[in-house]
Design an enzyme around this catalytic site. Structure first.
Site, PDB file in Angstrom:
ATOM      1  N   GLU A  95       0.757  -1.261  -0.050  1.00  0.00           N
ATOM      2  CA  GLU A  95       0.025  -0.005  -0.005  1.00  0.00           C
ATOM      3  C   GLU A  95       0.923   1.246  -0.005  1.00  0.00           C
ATOM      4  O   GLU A  95       0.748   1.913   0.875  1.00  0.00           O
ATOM      5  CB  GLU A  95      -0.835  -0.055   1.134  1.00  0.00           C
ATOM      6  N   GLU A 145      -5.354  -8.634   0.633  1.00  0.00           N
ATOM      7  CA  GLU A 145      -5.971  -8.280   1.857  1.00  0.00           C
ATOM      8  C   GLU A 145      -7.377  -8.146   1.877  1.00  0.00           C
ATOM      9  O   GLU A 145      -7.915  -7.263   0.630  1.00  0.00           O
ATOM     10  CB  GLU A 145      -5.380  -7.080   2.764  1.00  0.00           C
TER      11      GLU A 145
HETATM   12  C1  FCB Z   1      -4.449  -2.168   5.551  1.00  0.00           C
HETATM   13  C2  FCB Z   1      -2.975  -2.663   6.131  1.00  0.00           C
HETATM   14  C3  FCB Z   1      -3.016  -3.673   7.064  1.00  0.00           C
HETATM   15  C4  FCB Z   1      -4.029  -3.423   8.075  1.00  0.00           C
HETATM   16  C5  FCB Z   1      -5.568  -3.405   7.139  1.00  0.00           C
HETATM   17  C6  FCB Z   1      -6.464  -3.169   8.217  1.00  0.00           C
HETATM   18  O1  FCB Z   1      -4.174  -1.050   5.090  1.00  0.00           O
HETATM   19  O2  FCB Z   1      -2.166  -2.915   4.987  1.00  0.00           O
HETATM   20  O3  FCB Z   1      -1.820  -3.621   7.795  1.00  0.00           O
HETATM   21  O4  FCB Z   1      -3.945  -2.871   8.883  1.00  0.00           O
HETATM   22  O5  FCB Z   1      -5.403  -2.086   6.575  1.00  0.00           O
END
Ligand code: FCB
Length: 459
Positions: free
Chosen positions: A181, A365
């Site tokens: 990110e 994620e």
């Molecule tokens: C993302 C992050 C991860 C976690 C999630 C909820 O932005 O990459 O580390 O904190 O959010």
């Protein structure tokens, strides 16, 4: 992990018979990140990171929480990996803490490196696919002290770090992600200051982004040379914008929201240029770009990691930007984020249409926070079960619409240090009691384990 009959018989997780999720080659995994779980911040030669500094600064993190102990995974990794096995997942995404493995002079720290070698070796023994992220936000403080991502020299330092780790782990890693990110590192870290290092300057944000992406491109070249058998990619967070009304101005605001969140990162990677609309939103913030930079940034990727969480409803701010107008009556999580699975499907389909060079995608994620409690030894996280089910269905429908999505990692394996929100926000499928460090499978984890057991038995 023994599954009790009541849980199994009411299995609400099981996907429809024609879902991609039943395919053995669709990777289902769980993800974590170093600073959020490891603790042991002063051990075995680990040096301070910007998150140690930031979280120790009063007012920056909810309740003054820090990652000093976190889930104590540095000491408990073996039993944590047994839990990972009990989840029956196919893969695990972890990150390496840069300040554990390299000192200020660029010298390797053997103890830190060996820790990650042990982790990766154990995952392979267990037959899990290993996804390693080089940078999940824990920048060595010594580099921030020299300007961090604002100093172009960091590109060289990051390549040196990628070189070290890819030599050490050559042949052991299935997929390398350079950065997690970069939007958050650049915008939250240097633009609005919500994350470390906490600076607040729009021009800094775009310059930090440029150096992040350049460091990524250089690192991909290094990884390719050192570890040819692995996949190389990057992880981007993406957001869905919606327009508050049918007006052209609000439609444009929603477009600008997605430019700011998505195209700012994806255009340079996949089109070798920054979206010009970004500078309509933030006039005068063009980064300094040197000859050859965009070629390096646009080096081909083997995969793109996508992190998706929510949708944001916006209206025009009357000038060149957007303002959030929270929708009423929609389902939200403990973070206050709207639950909007269609956003994931629509974004995937949209990227597939707008980027001809889009590589295969892994959802690196997706997940949600809820205020989970252990009651009589159990954690009933109903909302998460439904959330995961609906988002997996969204991925399945994107695949059926022609998007090449190869896998999905749940964020997160266990509750952990949620950055500016500390320990209050629980994203895990495994509950962590921070007093005792006891781990408890939530109901979501039980159902995922059950589903994967069944999938594996069928295959
Ligand atoms: C993302 C992050 C991860 C976690 C999630 C909820 O932005 O990459 O580390 O904190 O959010």
């Amino acid at each position: 992990m023994a599954l009790d009959a009541a849980v199994v018989s009411s299995d609400p997780f099981s996907p429809p018979a024609d879902s991609t999720l039943w395919r053995r080659d669709f990777l289902l995994g769980a993800a974590t990140a170093s600073y959020q779980i490891e603790g042991a911040v002063n051990e075995d030669g680990r040096l301070p990171s910007i998150w140690d500094t930031f979280s120790a600064t009063p007012g920056k993190v909810l309740a003054g929480d820090t990652g000093a102990l976190a889930c104590d995974h540095y000491h408990r990794w073996e039993s944590d990996f047994d839990l990972l096995s009990a989840l029956n997942v196919d893969g695990y995404r972890l990150s390496i803490a840069w300040p554990r493995v390299m000192d200020e002079a660029g010298r390797p720290n053997r103890k830190g490196i060996d820790f990650y070698k042990r982790l990766v070796a154990r995952l392979r023994e267990k037959g899990l696919k290993v996804f390693v992220t080089l940078y999940h936000w824990d920048l060595p403080q010594y580099l921030e002290d020299r300007g961090g991502w604002l100093n172009r020299d960091i590109v060289y330092r990051f390549a040196q770090y990628a070189d070290l780790m890819s030599r050490e782990l050559e042949g052991q890693v299935d997929a390398w992600a350079t950065l997690n990110e970069p939007w958050c590192s650049a915008f939250l870290g240097y633009g609005n200051g919500h994350h470390a290092p906490g600076l607040t300057n729009g021009r800094y944000a775009t310059q930090a982004m440029h150096h992040l992406l350049l460091a990524h491109g250089r690192a991909v070249e290094v990884l390719r040379a050192n570890d040819p058998g692995s996949l190389k990619g990057i992880v981007a967070n993406v957001g869905k914008g919606s327009a508050n009304t049918g007006s052209a101005a609000d439609a444009h605001a929603a477009h600008l929201f997605e430019v700011q969140h998505n195209a700012w990162v994806l255009d340079p990677l996949l089109k070798k240029s920054y979206p010009q609309d970004l500078f309509e939103l933030w006039p005068g913030t063009e980064p300094l770009v040197l000859e050859g930079d965009m070629e390096t940034i646009g080096t081909p990727l083997d995969f793109l990691g996508i992190n998706y969480y929510f949708r944001t409803n916006v209206k025009s701010d009357g000038a060149h930007g957007f303002t959030e107008v929270p929708l009423q009556g929609v389902e939200r999580t403990q973070m206050g984020w709207e639950v909007y699975p269609d956003g994931l499907r629509d974004l995937l389909i949209g990227f597939n249409e707008s980027y001809p060079s889009l590589p295969p995608i892994y959802i690196t994620e997706n997940g949600m926070a809820s205020d989970d409690k252990v009651i009589d030894g159990r954690v009933n996280d109903e909302q998460r079960i439904s959330f995961l089910k609906r988002h997996l269905a969204a991925v399945d429908s994107a695949i059926k619409a022609g998007v090449d999505v190869r896998g999905y990692f749940i964020w997160s394996l266990m509750d952990n240090f949620e950055w500016a929100y500390g320990y209050e926000r629980r994203f895990g499928v495994i509950h962590v009691d921070y007093e005792t460090q006891e781990r408890t499978f939530k109901r979501s984890a039980e159902l995922i384990a059950k589903f994967l057991e069944e999938r594996n038995a069928r295959a």
